[in-house]
Design an enzyme around this catalytic site. Structure first.
Site, PDB file in Angstrom:
ATOM      1  CB  SER A 123      32.661  40.527  60.381  1.00 18.39           C
ATOM      2  OG  SER A 123      32.688  39.125  60.321  1.00 18.39           O
ATOM      3  CG  ASP A 138      34.908  33.547  62.707  1.00 13.81           C
ATOM      4  OD1 ASP A 138      34.100  33.634  61.772  1.00 13.81           O
ATOM      5  OD2 ASP A 138      35.342  34.534  63.324  1.00 13.81           O
ATOM      6  CG  HIS A 160      28.673  37.354  58.783  1.00  8.01           C
ATOM      7  ND1 HIS A 160      28.769  38.205  57.706  1.00  8.01           N
ATOM      8  CD2 HIS A 160      29.856  37.452  59.454  1.00  8.01           C
ATOM      9  CE1 HIS A 160      29.965  38.780  57.715  1.00  8.01           C
ATOM     10  NE2 HIS A 160      30.632  38.352  58.768  1.00  8.01           N
TER      11      HIS A 160
END
Length: 234
Positions: A123, A138, A160
């Protein structure tokens, strides 16, 4: 030789924490049993460094390696300098990069990885390997001294990655967000890593691992697809 394993996520579907990465990491670190992994926990906003370290130690106990978080060093870089392997965990990419700068770890990580120290990250720990963190997903946003990242991989990474829109979602899709990025940065390439996927990078070659192909977006959202087990130069 540069040797990196970039993981899109810590979980895939209903698997446990880092469970789906087990065969990849066993192969990646086959020659390092008994050696030391320096773990960087900075991205873990909702847990302490000790808690994050313990979670990773438990999840990766099968590797039979000594996992030590950098926060145990008088200077955090001391742990990096002494380690045989470097790992960076997922979480918030802004917080991660900010603390990498604050603890003066950018140059030492870059130097060690460029001189054959294996690196793996998931990630945010994959995102920060790229040219910059400007394709992170984020929040919250904190402000590091620069958005330039480790630059061990010369392009952008988007972990992701999920294609399309969920039903009822009226905001931008991931493709639309990346298209906006490429309008502002038309010479960039963005490698999108879907859940359950990984890139194994050896020098200037990359191999796709996992359950889903990896996508590469360029200007005007031209899209290249790299299937599982494909090896390509970047």
């Amino acid at each position: 030789m540069k040797n990196m394993l970039l993981l899109s996520s810590s979980k895939y579907k209903n698997t446990g924490y880092l469970e789906h990465t087990l065969p990849w990491l066993q192969n990646f670190l086959a020659d390092y049993r008994g050696k030391t992994i320096a773990f960087v926990p900075y991205a873990g906003v909702r847990r302490t460094f000790d808690e994050y370290e313990k979670t990773v130690q438990n999840a990766l106990s099968y590797l039979e390696m000594n996992i030590v978080s950098v926060h145990h060093g008088k200077q955090h870089r001391d742990i990096i300098e002494q380690a045989d392997v470097i790992a960076i965990g997922g979480g918030n990419t802004f917080c991660l990069l900010k603390q990498l700068y604050e603890h003066n770890l950018i140059d030492i990580i870059r130097e060690k990885v460029n001189n054959s120290t294996p690196y793996f990250g998931w990630s945010a720990g994959a995102n920060v390997v790229g040219a910059s963190i400007m394709t992170t997903n984020d929040m919250p946003i904190t402000y590091p001294p620069s958005f330039q990242a480790l630059q061990l991989f010369p392009h952008q990474i988007n972990p992701h990655f999920i294609s399309g829109k969920m039903q009822g979602h009226n905001g931008e899709s991931r493709e639309e967000r990346l298209a906006e990025f490429l309008l502002v940065n038309p010479t960039a390439l963005v490698y999108a890593l879907p859940e359950g996927s990984a890139l194994h990078i050896q020098n200037e070659m990359a191999t796709v691992l996992g359950e889903n192909p990896i996508l590469c977006f360029s200007e005007n959202m031209e899209c290249g697809t790299f299937d599982i087990n494909t090896t390509f130069s970047y």
